[in-house]
Design an enzyme around this catalytic site. Structure first.
Site, short mmCIF file in Angstrom:
data_model
loop_
_atom_site.label_atom_id
_atom_site.label_comp_id
_atom_site.label_asym_id
_atom_site.label_seq_id
_atom_site.Cartn_x
_atom_site.Cartn_y
_atom_site.Cartn_z
N LEU A 93 15.24 12.04 -19.57
CA LEU A 93 14.75 10.69 -19.89
C LEU A 93 13.48 10.74 -20.73
CD1 LEU A 93 15.33 9.00 -16.41
CD2 LEU A 93 16.93 9.35 -18.30
N HIS A 134 15.72 21.51 -13.13
CA HIS A 134 15.23 20.67 -14.24
C HIS A 134 14.08 19.77 -13.77
CE1 HIS A 134 15.92 17.94 -17.87
NE2 HIS A 134 15.11 17.22 -17.08
N HIS A 138 9.48 19.82 -14.43
CA HIS A 138 8.55 18.77 -14.87
C HIS A 138 7.20 18.88 -14.16
CE1 HIS A 138 10.89 16.24 -17.59
NE2 HIS A 138 11.91 16.23 -16.76
NI NI Z 1 13.81 15.58 -17.32
#
Ligand code: NI
Length: 175
Positions: A93, A134, A138
């Protein structure tokens, strides 16, 4: 991508206070659902804390993926169960409109806490393991393009779909 904050290391949540976390988590679930994402990390909405969410029963963005349990994971720790890595397409995103092939550990153990302070300790494989890796990346300021080994397998969703490299899903025009 491009926001320096997304490159920072997020802080441990201590203490895990349910009431404080509730508005953040509500915001995160809404953001993730609006974008049909498989997961979301707090830094993606500007909150630099080690909190990720992921999971769905069915996901229009990943129609072939098996369900992943809806999970709040705080202060996560990931341990690969073996050396095996698998390539797979990822989007994010924070990198709208793009997809790339990323190698990830196929089998992992992940630990952490939910928003009530209950311990989470699971083993996961395949897409489930990919999503967890994933999202947790972040928290260390790592975006999936940084992990792409062969940049020829990185491109715009529209173009990848038009040329038959990937199959376009109805929701792929969303951010
Ligand atoms: Ni991501």
């Amino acid at each position: 991508m491009g926001d320096p904050q997304l490159l920072e290391i997020s802080a441990e949540v201590d203490p895990i206070d349910t009431a404080t976390l509730e508005p953040l988590l509500q915001d995160m679930w809404e953001t993730m659902e609006e974008a049909n994402g498989a997961g979301l990390a707090a830094p993606q909405i500007g909150v630099m804390q080690r909190v990720v969410i992921f999971g769905y029963q069915t996901n229009p963005r990943y129609p072939d993926a098996p369900p992943v349990p809806q999970t709040v994971l705080i202060n996560p720790l990931i341990t690969p169960l073996n050396e095996v890595q698998e390539d797979g397409w990822e989007g994010c995103l924070s990198v709208p409109g793009m997809r790339g092939i990323v190698p990830r550990f196929r089998d992992i153990r992940y630990r952490g806490y939910d928003q009530y302070g209950n311990a989470i300790d699971r083993e996961a494989s395949g897409f489930h393991a990919r999503v967890v890796q994933h999202e947790c990346d972040h928290l260390d300021g790592v975006l999936y393009p940084f992990r792409i080994k062969d940049m020829r397998h990185f491109g715009f969703i529209d173009t990848l779909a038009e040329t038959g490299v990937i199959e376009l899903q109805p929701c792929d025009d969303e951010p």
